[in-house]
Design a protein around this motif. Structure first.
Motif, PDB file in Angstrom:
ATOM      1  N   GLY A  94      -3.725   6.637   6.873  1.00  0.00           N
ATOM      2  CA  GLY A  94      -3.140   6.452   7.761  1.00  0.00           C
ATOM      3  C   GLY A  94      -4.015   5.997   9.548  1.00  0.00           C
ATOM      4  O   GLY A  94      -5.251   6.236   8.901  1.00  0.00           O
ATOM      5  N   ASP A  95      -3.140   5.974  10.453  1.00  0.00           N
ATOM      6  CA  ASP A  95      -4.121   5.780  11.981  1.00  0.00           C
ATOM      7  C   ASP A  95      -2.949   6.946  12.656  1.00  0.00           C
ATOM      8  O   ASP A  95      -2.084   7.614  12.037  1.00  0.00           O
ATOM      9  CB  ASP A  95      -3.717   4.697  12.085  1.00  0.00           C
ATOM     10  CG  ASP A  95      -2.073   3.809  12.374  1.00  0.00           C
ATOM     11  OD1 ASP A  95      -1.898   4.568  12.603  1.00  0.00           O
ATOM     12  OD2 ASP A  95      -1.443   2.664  12.108  1.00  0.00           O
ATOM     13  N   GLY A  96      -3.609   6.699  13.847  1.00  0.00           N
ATOM     14  CA  GLY A  96      -3.175   7.460  15.200  1.00  0.00           C
ATOM     15  C   GLY A  96      -1.547   7.592  15.668  1.00  0.00           C
ATOM     16  O   GLY A  96      -1.184   8.250  16.445  1.00  0.00           O
ATOM     17  N   SER A  97      -1.669   6.430  15.367  1.00  0.00           N
ATOM     18  CA  SER A  97       0.573   6.317  16.257  1.00  0.00           C
ATOM     19  C   SER A  97       0.719   7.092  14.793  1.00  0.00           C
ATOM     20  O   SER A  97       2.456   7.180  15.266  1.00  0.00           O
ATOM     21  CB  SER A  97       0.391   4.775  15.225  1.00  0.00           C
ATOM     22  OG  SER A  97       0.690   4.558  14.455  1.00  0.00           O
ATOM     23  N   THR A  98       0.660   7.788  13.878  1.00  0.00           N
ATOM     24  CA  THR A  98       1.894   8.726  13.330  1.00  0.00           C
ATOM     25  C   THR A  98       1.410  10.195  13.639  1.00  0.00           C
ATOM     26  O   THR A  98       1.492  10.172  12.923  1.00  0.00           O
ATOM     27  CB  THR A  98       2.219   7.925  11.797  1.00  0.00           C
ATOM     28  OG1 THR A  98      -0.102   7.898  10.796  1.00  0.00           O
ATOM     29  CG2 THR A  98       2.043   6.786  11.858  1.00  0.00           C
TER      30      THR A  98
ATOM     31  N   LEU B 190      -4.096  11.314   7.330  1.00  0.00           N
ATOM     32  CA  LEU B 190      -5.516  10.271   8.241  1.00  0.00           C
ATOM     33  C   LEU B 190      -6.441  10.262   6.813  1.00  0.00           C
ATOM     34  O   LEU B 190      -7.098   8.882   6.762  1.00  0.00           O
ATOM     35  CB  LEU B 190      -5.371  11.293   9.191  1.00  0.00           C
ATOM     36  CG  LEU B 190      -4.695  11.145  10.089  1.00  0.00           C
ATOM     37  CD1 LEU B 190      -5.301  11.358  11.777  1.00  0.00           C
ATOM     38  CD2 LEU B 190      -4.338   9.242  10.738  1.00  0.00           C
ATOM     39  N   MET B 191      -6.501  11.690   6.151  1.00  0.00           N
ATOM     40  CA  MET B 191      -7.523  11.164   5.103  1.00  0.00           C
ATOM     41  C   MET B 191      -7.622  11.457   3.464  1.00  0.00           C
ATOM     42  O   MET B 191      -7.273  12.790   3.591  1.00  0.00           O
ATOM     43  CB  MET B 191      -8.375  12.295   5.705  1.00  0.00           C
ATOM     44  CG  MET B 191     -10.576  11.732   5.229  1.00  0.00           C
ATOM     45  SD  MET B 191     -11.001  10.206   5.399  1.00  0.00           S
ATOM     46  CE  MET B 191     -12.169  10.373   4.274  1.00  0.00           C
ATOM     47  N   PRO B 192      -6.849  10.643   3.104  1.00  0.00           N
ATOM     48  CA  PRO B 192      -6.676  11.090   1.580  1.00  0.00           C
ATOM     49  C   PRO B 192      -8.279  11.423   1.142  1.00  0.00           C
ATOM     50  O   PRO B 192      -9.290  11.413   1.137  1.00  0.00           O
ATOM     51  CB  PRO B 192      -6.413   9.571   0.822  1.00  0.00           C
ATOM     52  CG  PRO B 192      -5.558   9.118   2.343  1.00  0.00           C
ATOM     53  CD  PRO B 192      -6.886   9.590   2.923  1.00  0.00           C
ATOM     54  N   THR B 193      -7.626  12.956   0.426  1.00  0.00           N
ATOM     55  CA  THR B 193      -9.070  14.083  -0.771  1.00  0.00           C
ATOM     56  C   THR B 193      -9.334  12.430  -1.480  1.00  0.00           C
ATOM     57  O   THR B 193      -8.928  12.568  -2.614  1.00  0.00           O
ATOM     58  CB  THR B 193      -8.583  15.000  -0.723  1.00  0.00           C
ATOM     59  OG1 THR B 193      -7.617  15.509   0.178  1.00  0.00           O
ATOM     60  CG2 THR B 193      -9.662  15.594  -1.252  1.00  0.00           C
ATOM     61  N   ALA B 194     -10.659  12.803  -1.839  1.00  0.00           N
ATOM     62  CA  ALA B 194     -11.225  12.302  -3.345  1.00  0.00           C
ATOM     63  C   ALA B 194     -10.654  10.803  -3.343  1.00  0.00           C
ATOM     64  O   ALA B 194     -10.190   9.931  -3.434  1.00  0.00           O
ATOM     65  CB  ALA B 194     -11.160  13.656  -3.575  1.00  0.00           C
TER      66      ALA B 194
ATOM     67  N   VAL C  38      15.636   9.711  11.374  1.00  0.00           N
ATOM     68  CA  VAL C  38      14.373   9.806  11.268  1.00  0.00           C
ATOM     69  C   VAL C  38      13.214   9.476  12.816  1.00  0.00           C
ATOM     70  O   VAL C  38      13.719   9.233  13.579  1.00  0.00           O
ATOM     71  CB  VAL C  38      13.357   8.937  10.499  1.00  0.00           C
ATOM     72  CG1 VAL C  38      11.819   8.970  10.574  1.00  0.00           C
ATOM     73  CG2 VAL C  38      13.775   8.768   8.424  1.00  0.00           C
ATOM     74  N   VAL C  39      12.968  10.703  13.223  1.00  0.00           N
ATOM     75  CA  VAL C  39      12.018  10.761  14.572  1.00  0.00           C
ATOM     76  C   VAL C  39      10.599  11.035  14.834  1.00  0.00           C
ATOM     77  O   VAL C  39      10.547  10.857  15.950  1.00  0.00           O
ATOM     78  CB  VAL C  39      13.159  12.228  15.369  1.00  0.00           C
ATOM     79  CG1 VAL C  39      14.616  12.560  15.307  1.00  0.00           C
ATOM     80  CG2 VAL C  39      13.199  13.455  14.391  1.00  0.00           C
ATOM     81  N   GLY C  40      10.291  10.708  12.963  1.00  0.00           N
ATOM     82  CA  GLY C  40       8.580  10.651  13.540  1.00  0.00           C
ATOM     83  C   GLY C  40       8.069  10.605  12.150  1.00  0.00           C
ATOM     84  O   GLY C  40       9.045  11.341  11.169  1.00  0.00           O
ATOM     85  N   LYS C  41       6.917  10.591  11.962  1.00  0.00           N
ATOM     86  CA  LYS C  41       6.168  10.625  10.480  1.00  0.00           C
ATOM     87  C   LYS C  41       4.339  10.737  11.104  1.00  0.00           C
ATOM     88  O   LYS C  41       4.898  10.506  12.414  1.00  0.00           O
ATOM     89  CB  LYS C  41       6.944   9.373   9.948  1.00  0.00           C
ATOM     90  CG  LYS C  41       5.892   7.913  10.973  1.00  0.00           C
ATOM     91  CD  LYS C  41       6.513   7.001  10.339  1.00  0.00           C
ATOM     92  CE  LYS C  41       5.788   5.774  11.100  1.00  0.00           C
ATOM     93  NZ  LYS C  41       6.565   5.503  12.212  1.00  0.00           N
ATOM     94  N   HIS C  42       4.444  10.905   9.757  1.00  0.00           N
ATOM     95  CA  HIS C  42       2.632  11.542   9.514  1.00  0.00           C
ATOM     96  C   HIS C  42       1.907  10.993   8.214  1.00  0.00           C
ATOM     97  O   HIS C  42       2.716  11.588   7.767  1.00  0.00           O
ATOM     98  CB  HIS C  42       2.327  12.945   9.912  1.00  0.00           C
ATOM     99  CG  HIS C  42       1.700  13.078   9.880  1.00  0.00           C
ATOM    100  ND1 HIS C  42      -0.239  12.380  10.662  1.00  0.00           N
ATOM    101  CD2 HIS C  42       0.323  13.915   8.444  1.00  0.00           C
ATOM    102  CE1 HIS C  42      -1.174  12.879  10.067  1.00  0.00           C
ATOM    103  NE2 HIS C  42      -0.626  13.779   9.450  1.00  0.00           N
TER     104      HIS C  42
ATOM    105  N   THR D 101       0.585  -1.233  -0.160  1.00  0.00           N
ATOM    106  CA  THR D 101      -0.023  -0.198   0.003  1.00  0.00           C
ATOM    107  C   THR D 101       1.122   1.315  -0.310  1.00  0.00           C
ATOM    108  O   THR D 101       1.377   1.246   0.187  1.00  0.00           O
ATOM    109  CB  THR D 101      -1.163  -0.209   1.346  1.00  0.00           C
ATOM    110  OG1 THR D 101      -1.524  -1.271   1.303  1.00  0.00           O
ATOM    111  CG2 THR D 101      -1.590   1.426   1.515  1.00  0.00           C
ATOM    112  N   LEU D 102       0.858   2.606  -0.551  1.00  0.00           N
ATOM    113  CA  LEU D 102       1.377   3.157  -0.747  1.00  0.00           C
ATOM    114  C   LEU D 102       0.335   4.406   0.557  1.00  0.00           C
ATOM    115  O   LEU D 102      -0.971   4.395   0.621  1.00  0.00           O
ATOM    116  CB  LEU D 102       0.988   4.060  -2.037  1.00  0.00           C
ATOM    117  CG  LEU D 102       1.173   3.173  -2.899  1.00  0.00           C
ATOM    118  CD1 LEU D 102       1.367   4.560  -4.770  1.00  0.00           C
ATOM    119  CD2 LEU D 102       2.791   3.086  -2.723  1.00  0.00           C
ATOM    120  N   TYR D 103       1.703   5.198   0.538  1.00  0.00           N
ATOM    121  CA  TYR D 103       1.200   5.877   1.726  1.00  0.00           C
ATOM    122  C   TYR D 103       1.530   7.497   1.524  1.00  0.00           C
ATOM    123  O   TYR D 103       2.755   7.479   1.334  1.00  0.00           O
ATOM    124  CB  TYR D 103       0.715   5.672   3.338  1.00  0.00           C
ATOM    125  CG  TYR D 103       0.293   5.025   3.780  1.00  0.00           C
ATOM    126  CD1 TYR D 103      -0.770   4.530   4.807  1.00  0.00           C
ATOM    127  CD2 TYR D 103       1.520   3.853   3.487  1.00  0.00           C
ATOM    128  CE1 TYR D 103      -0.868   3.795   4.872  1.00  0.00           C
ATOM    129  CE2 TYR D 103       0.986   2.594   3.847  1.00  0.00           C
ATOM    130  CZ  TYR D 103      -0.533   2.643   4.622  1.00  0.00           C
ATOM    131  OH  TYR D 103      -1.116   1.049   5.105  1.00  0.00           O
TER     132      TYR D 103
END
Length: 307
Positions: free
Chosen positions: A143-147, A130-134, A123-127, A109-111
């Protein structure tokens, strides 16, 4: 004072190696100007395939669209892959913190992911968006809340919210509650109305806002890449509009349209402190007796193996 840079430049779509090379050059340029933080546009590595439908309609998929998706996957990166390792090295070599938006391949899967990189730490973090548009949802996972990560810098705590996630009030509230002082908004939205959104967030969160968008034309893509819908800008697929705003809503740099540019600003971290005299969305201006927000930061995995 803390000098920051917002990079408004064209990606090299579907070519992770070339896009990373371009990022390395821009990081060096930013560092030479004395900036300690650089924010890059949405999907800078991997590309934002604006106007492309990947051969899909409701109930219809085409082999041509699947081949186009295959090319998109080949241009994506893994967070433990060589391209991110090069960005980590560039960050350390030049002493620049990075917010770099990439198309991430995780499993199959692509994010759309914003990677936060600190000099000497990696790398100290990532996001992950959460909500790709259209129709972004066709090619990007959720994505989920862990990022919902943040990054500490000498200029304050950095957080990232991508493109139309900035229209999600609860996500903004969560980032304010995390103490974000420098709010980064990589985007593909080049409309004039985007400026109003960024200014509102600066005032609402009493935070510095750094928004970065590409300027990219049709000829940046391979000759056989289909742009299947007529776009408002014609051959200009994205026209920028990057901007830097302070906690009072004052514009420090930009917006710039229709040309590549690097925007710079000197941030005074104490300006955020002063701005909270009369407003704190998660403190003295909140009403927790009336409104509360619960944020699930657990990783959402579809398969769990136990023994």
């Amino acid at each position: 004072m803390y000098k920051v840079a917002v990079v408004q430049a064209a990606s090299v779509p579907f070519d992770a190696d070339a896009a990373t090379r371009r990022a390395e050059e821009l990081i060096a340029e930013v560092a030479a100007s004395g900036a300690e933080l650089a924010v890059f546009p949405e999907a800078f590595i991997g590309g934002y395939p604006k106007g492309t439908s990947f051969g899909t309609a409701i109930g219809v998929r085409t082999e041509g669209g699947r081949r186009e998706y295959e090319r998109y996957v080949r241009g994506a990166v893994a967070l433990d892959g060589p391209e991110v390792a090069r960005l980590v090295q560039a960050s350390s070599d030049h002493g620049v913190h990075l917010v770099m938006s990439v198309i991430e391949l995780l499993g199959r899967t692509l994010y759309c992911t914003a990677v936060m990189i600190a000099p000497g730490e990696g790398v100290v973090g990532k996001h992950r968006k959460l909500m790709p548009t259209a129709t972004e949802r066709l090619v990007w996972g959720f994505g989920d809340g862990s990022t919902l990560d943040t990054m500490e810098t000498p200029g304050g705590r950095v957080g990232t919210v991508i493109c139309w996630e900035n229209y999600m009030p609860l996500l903004r509230q969560a980032m304010y509650a995390k103490g974000v002082q420098i709010y980064c908004a990589p985007t593909a939205d080049d409309r004039p109305s985007w400026q109003s959104t960024m200014q509102h967030i600066a005032i609402e969160g009493r935070t510095f806002v750094l928004s970065s968008c590409q300027v990219v034309t049709r000829d940046a893509f391979p000759d056989d890449h289909p742009v299947e819908h007529e776009l408002p800008g014609g051959d200009i697929l994205m026209r920028g509009g990057s901007v830097i705003i302070d906690p009072s809503g004052a514009v420090l740099a930009g917006p710039v349209f229709d040309e590549e540019a690097i925007l710079y600003a000197e941030l005074d971290p104490s300006a955020k402190t002063r701005s909270h005299l009369d407003f704190d969305a998660v403190g003295h201006y909140a009403r927790p007796d009336v409104f509360t927000l619960s944020v699930n930061e657990a990783a959402a995995t579809s398969v769990r193996f136990t023994s």
